[in-house]
Design an enzyme around this catalytic site. Structure first.
Site, PDB file in Angstrom:
ATOM      1  N   HIS A  84      -0.514 -50.414 104.232  1.00 42.68           N
ATOM      2  CA  HIS A  84      -0.573 -48.975 104.522  1.00 42.68           C
ATOM      3  C   HIS A  84      -1.254 -48.188 103.405  1.00 42.68           C
ATOM      4  O   HIS A  84      -1.663 -47.058 103.613  1.00 42.68           O
ATOM      5  CB  HIS A  84       0.810 -48.417 104.894  1.00 42.68           C
ATOM      6  CG  HIS A  84       1.750 -48.176 103.761  1.00 42.68           C
ATOM      7  ND1 HIS A  84       2.710 -49.077 103.363  1.00 42.68           N
ATOM      8  CD2 HIS A  84       1.896 -47.121 102.935  1.00 42.68           C
ATOM      9  CE1 HIS A  84       3.401 -48.584 102.364  1.00 42.68           C
ATOM     10  NE2 HIS A  84       2.927 -47.398 102.070  1.00 42.68           N
ATOM     11  N   ASP A 220       3.219 -56.179 104.883  1.00 40.30           N
ATOM     12  CA  ASP A 220       2.540 -54.949 104.439  1.00 40.30           C
ATOM     13  C   ASP A 220       1.735 -55.177 103.152  1.00 40.30           C
ATOM     14  O   ASP A 220       2.125 -54.728 102.076  1.00 40.30           O
ATOM     15  CB  ASP A 220       3.591 -53.849 104.244  1.00 40.30           C
ATOM     16  CG  ASP A 220       2.971 -52.457 104.244  1.00 40.30           C
ATOM     17  OD1 ASP A 220       1.738 -52.354 104.114  1.00 40.30           O
ATOM     18  OD2 ASP A 220       3.725 -51.478 104.380  1.00 40.30           O
ATOM     19  N   SER A 644       4.751 -47.593  96.681  1.00 42.15           N
ATOM     20  CA  SER A 644       4.208 -48.533  97.644  1.00 42.15           C
ATOM     21  C   SER A 644       3.166 -49.398  96.975  1.00 42.15           C
ATOM     22  O   SER A 644       2.286 -48.890  96.286  1.00 42.15           O
ATOM     23  CB  SER A 644       3.554 -47.796  98.797  1.00 42.15           C
ATOM     24  OG  SER A 644       4.507 -47.529  99.758  1.00 42.15           O
TER      25      SER A 644
HETATM   26  N1  ARG Z   1       7.561 -45.672 104.782  1.00 42.44           N
HETATM   27  C1  ARG Z   1       6.556 -46.282 103.962  1.00 42.44           C
HETATM   28  C2  ARG Z   1       5.985 -45.257 102.983  1.00 42.44           C
HETATM   29  O1  ARG Z   1       6.548 -44.236 102.814  1.00 42.44           O
HETATM   30  C3  ARG Z   1       5.511 -46.934 104.770  1.00 42.44           C
HETATM   31  C4  ARG Z   1       4.598 -46.047 105.550  1.00 42.44           C
HETATM   32  C5  ARG Z   1       3.528 -46.729 106.313  1.00 42.44           C
HETATM   33  N2  ARG Z   1       4.009 -47.466 107.445  1.00 42.44           N
HETATM   34  C6  ARG Z   1       4.096 -46.957 108.674  1.00 42.44           C
HETATM   35  N3  ARG Z   1       4.561 -47.700 109.624  1.00 42.44           N
HETATM   36  N4  ARG Z   1       3.734 -45.717 108.942  1.00 42.44           N
HETATM   37  O2  ARG Z   1       4.841 -45.125 102.669  1.00 42.44           O
HETATM   38  N1  GLU Z   2       6.099 -46.365 101.559  1.00 39.96           N
HETATM   39  C1  GLU Z   2       6.258 -45.576 100.399  1.00 39.96           C
HETATM   40  C2  GLU Z   2       4.958 -45.311  99.644  1.00 39.96           C
HETATM   41  O1  GLU Z   2       3.923 -45.136 100.211  1.00 39.96           O
HETATM   42  C3  GLU Z   2       7.280 -46.191  99.549  1.00 39.96           C
HETATM   43  C4  GLU Z   2       8.538 -45.969 100.200  1.00 39.96           C
HETATM   44  C5  GLU Z   2       9.340 -44.959  99.476  1.00 39.96           C
HETATM   45  O2  GLU Z   2       9.143 -43.741  99.680  1.00 39.96           O
HETATM   46  O3  GLU Z   2      10.148 -45.435  98.715  1.00 39.96           O
HETATM   47  O4  GLU Z   2       4.922 -45.159  98.467  1.00 39.96           O
END
Ligand code: ARG
Ligand code: GLU
Length: 709
Positions: A84, A220, A644
């Site tokens: 991502h 990921d 991330s």
């Molecule tokens: N929650 C994770 C972050 O904050 C992953 C986001 C990307 N993945 C998704 N399915 N949208 O970045």
């Molecule tokens: N997916 C998140 C990022 O892009 C990390 C998840 C979080 O917020 O801890 O950094």
């Protein structure tokens, strides 16, 4: 008596204030945590992690682009980050013919690695505490305004002299809300190339449904490479990869660039955030995402066009729902209030502490005033500007002000920028979605903002369209030239200052100007004023907490909120109990992918290739000793957005995986941390290598890594 009471509250609060896992530590000060980390199982030293005298792990961790972390895993600058995090680049390189998002991308040779102009990697070379220098000239009598001026001047001078003759880019960052300052020396790499990415049904397996959720089965990761002088970069350090996997209770640490946390806010602020602002944002985004979904399901082209937009909106949307619920279930506001009571008691013990008490008490009226402006800003950005047409039209506002006296050069430059913006915009624009978004968003904007907080254009809907939003939307999209790429380009080709009037009258330009003007005149100044007051109060409140917490809660060590600087956080591998009668294990396997498989749902499709490998149990040396293929695991590391792609490392500092998410129940950890439910999610490095090696056959990458069996 008072003393006992105080100690009693202190003991009760301790359970929420102190935890081994909480904290994002400044790497240059990691010596202070070393004993604790070693007691938890770490076998290396703080100096191995961060040293300015010799190469150390910090030389292998970079800020990837604007908002993620990546780590170097070979002596040729090979970088691992999340899928991502690479997503925008994978999408940019994709076309309908070469759809790397859907099919994955593997550069089988160095020559096939794809340049990503604009993408940078930032590496911290060293850092130095400059608090005393930044605060020179500040006394107890200095007013807030004077203080801001003096600090700005000091920072300018320190930076200038540090930058002189230095090859690194220097910045000064504030920690503890203006109570501590560090000078950072960063090396910036600007030739980063795309090396590999799994197909989205691996890299984004589970999509937005599984996002933020445990148990998780997402591969990921994506692969890039740093180049320097046109050649693969030779780093000072690269991580060794461990194939040993994790066991419950194992020590881990995460090294990366957390963006923003607010752990020291007063209750009134958390309350506003979680109970006023987030619910509105969630509601608006729910409406937009429903519209995206409807059209994305119907048309594969639209699905691709809106993939990144959907992920962007959906990510915050889901997280904030988790925060709202977490704060409620955890009694977050009440706990903050209880802490504030103890704080006030502490302040009342001496006269000198009165200013700390006032700082806390003064928040209430400011936040009350701030709320209106906060909501006005929220509606502008979340409702007004999520109409893509208006967001696009905002680019033209400057051109609409060109006069016959504007130098031709300036006009040419603007036209050039606008041409580029036009190409980018239309590549992923689908008008039926935008029209529906406009209808719902303008309806919500008009209904939920008080009259004196509505930009003129919303009142025009009443005046000229008798309150019929649909009629206005039809007029807007019917009349504007900005929904047609051909018309826009023709307009740009033939542009001369005499045509400005036509542009200024375009209904999309009119609408966005009305919103922006309203914001600039009626919202921004007040909002800024409130923000300045809040920041000044927060600085003093922070200072108060920095004095009070060590006295009242001596076992708690303070850490500064995340501010997009390099940090280390550590915790142990392990499952948890998210709610009554539910227990989560700490790792997932390929079996879980097969259980979730659903060929009819895009996010749960499993490719034939993965099936074959699974059926043959062809995992090679990447299998766990239990014989299965481990996919992801959770641990108690205090992470946030920006982490991330961060390396998650074992007791010896070897790479176990890539951090990519947090568990939904614990997303409130940006505001309040509860070790029992706040867990970070990582993809197991063995799954990553299995995919590179067995799935994609890109063995040249495996060969350049240092792998510890
Ligand atoms: N929650 C994770 C972050 O904050 C992953 C986001 C990307 N993945 C998704 N399915 N949208 O970045
Ligand atoms: N997916 C998140 C990022 O892009 C990390 C998840 C979080 O917020 O801890 O950094």
């Amino acid at each position: 008596m008072k003393k006992t009471l105080l100690t009693l509250t202190a003991i009760i609060l301790c359970s929420t204030l102190v935890s081994a896992d909480e904290g994002m530590w400044i790497p240059a000060l990691l010596q202070r945590n070393e004993a604790d980390m070693q007691a938890m199982g770490m076998k290396i030293t703080a100096d191995d992690i961060f040293s300015i005298n010799h190469s150390s792990m910090k030389d292998a961790v970079v800020l990837f682009g604007g908002g993620c972390t990546a780590e170097i895993v070979s002596d040729q600058g090979l970088l691992l980050t999340n899928h991502h995090c690479g997503f925008d680049w994978i999408q940019k390189h994709s076309t309908i013919e070469h759809d790397y998002l859907t099919d994955g991308f593997w550069a089988m040779t160095l020559e096939e690695e794809l340049p990503c102009p604009g993408l940078t990697a930032k590496m911290l070379r060293y850092m130095e505490d400059v608090t005393d220098k930044v605060l020179v000239g500040i006394t107890d009598q200095t007013t807030d305004d004077e203080r801001a001026k003096i600090i700005a001047e000091n920072i300018k001078n320190i930076k200038e002299s540090a930058q002189k003759d230095n090859k690194y880019k220097v910045t000064i960052e504030s920690f503890y809300i203006g109570n501590q300052y560090f000078l950072m020396y960063n090396e910036i790499f600007d030739d980063i190339r795309m090396v590999g990415a799994p197909p989205s049904n691996i890299g984004k397996f589970g999509g937005d449904t599984d996002n933020w959720v445990w148990p998780r089965h997402t591969g990921d990761f994506s692969i890039f490479r740093i180049y320097k002088d046109g050649k693969p970069y030779k780093p000072d350090y690269h991580f060794t990869i461990s194939l040993k996997g994790v066991q419950e209770g194992d020590f881990t640490f995460v090294f990366g660039y957390p963006a923003r946390t607010n752990e020291y806010l007063p209750a009134v602020a958390v309350d506003q955030e979680a109970n006023v602002v987030y619910p509105v944002v969630v509601d608006l985004r729910t409406q937009i995402l429903d519209i995206y979904n409807k059209y994305q399901e119907k048309d594969p082209k639209v699905r691709l066009q809106y993939a990144s937009k959907h992920a962007g909106l959906g990510n915050g949307w889901k997280k904030w729902m988790g925060v709202i619920e977490g704060i409620r279930n955890f009694n977050g506001i009440e706990k903050k209030k209880a802490f504030e009571e103890a704080y006030i008691n502490w302040c009342q013990e001496t006269r000198a502490r009165m200013k700390y008490m006032h700082a806390l008490r003064d928040f209430d009226p400011v936040y009350e005033e701030y709320e209106k402006y906060r909501m006005a800003t929220t509606y502008l950005t979340e409702a007004g500007l999520s109409i893509e047409l208006l967001d696009f039209a905002a680019n033209f506002a400057k051109l609409a002000e060109v006069t016959k006296d504007t130098p031709q050069e300036e006009i040419d430059e603007q036209i050039n920028d606008l041409r580029q913006a036009t190409t980018v915009f239309f590549k992923d624009y689908y008008q039926p979605i935008d029209e529906e978004v406009a209808l719902t968003m303008l309806t919500a904007y008009r209904a939920n903002q008080p009259e004196d907080f509505r930009p003129e254009i919303l009142n025009e809907i009443d005046k000229k369209f008798k309150g019929d939003v649909k009629a206005y939307v039809d007029y807007l999209f019917g009349k504007t030239i900005l929904t047609s790429e051909e018309k826009v380009n023709k307009f740009l080709d033939e542009f001369k200052p005499s045509k400005v009037k036509k542009l200024a009258k375009d209904p999309a330009v009119v609408a966005v100007n009305s919103m922006m003007d309203f914001y600039v005149e009626n919202v921004m100044p007040k909002s800024r004023e409130c923000n300045t007051k809040i920041n000044n109060l927060r600085r003093v409140y922070m200072e108060g907490q920095m004095k009070m917490i060590p006295e009242v809660y001596p076992e708690k060590r303070l850490y500064p909120d995340a501010n997009f600087t390099l940090r280390v956080t550590y915790g142990k591998v392990g499952g948890f109990k998210p709610k009554d009668a539910v227990t989560y294990g700490y790792f997932t396997t390929l079996d879980g992918i097969m259980q979730k498989e659903n060929p009819d749902i895009y996010d749960y499709v499993v490719t034939d290739r993965l099936h074959e490998l699974y059926d043959a149990k062809d995992y090679g040396r990447y299998a766990d000793k239990d014989g299965t293929m481990h996919v992801a695991f959770i641990a108690g590391n205090h992470t946030t957005g920006g982490n991330s792609g961060s390396p998650i490392l074992n007791a010896e500092g070897k790479l176990l995986g890539l951090n990519f998410d947090r568990t939904w129940e614990g997303t409130m950890s940006d505001l309040i941390y509860d070790p029992s439910i706040c867990k970070n999610i990582s993809v197991d490095i063995r799954y990553v290598l299995f995919l590179i090696d067995k799935y994609a056959g890109c063995t040249r990458l495996i060969d350049e890594m240092t792998i510890d069996e």
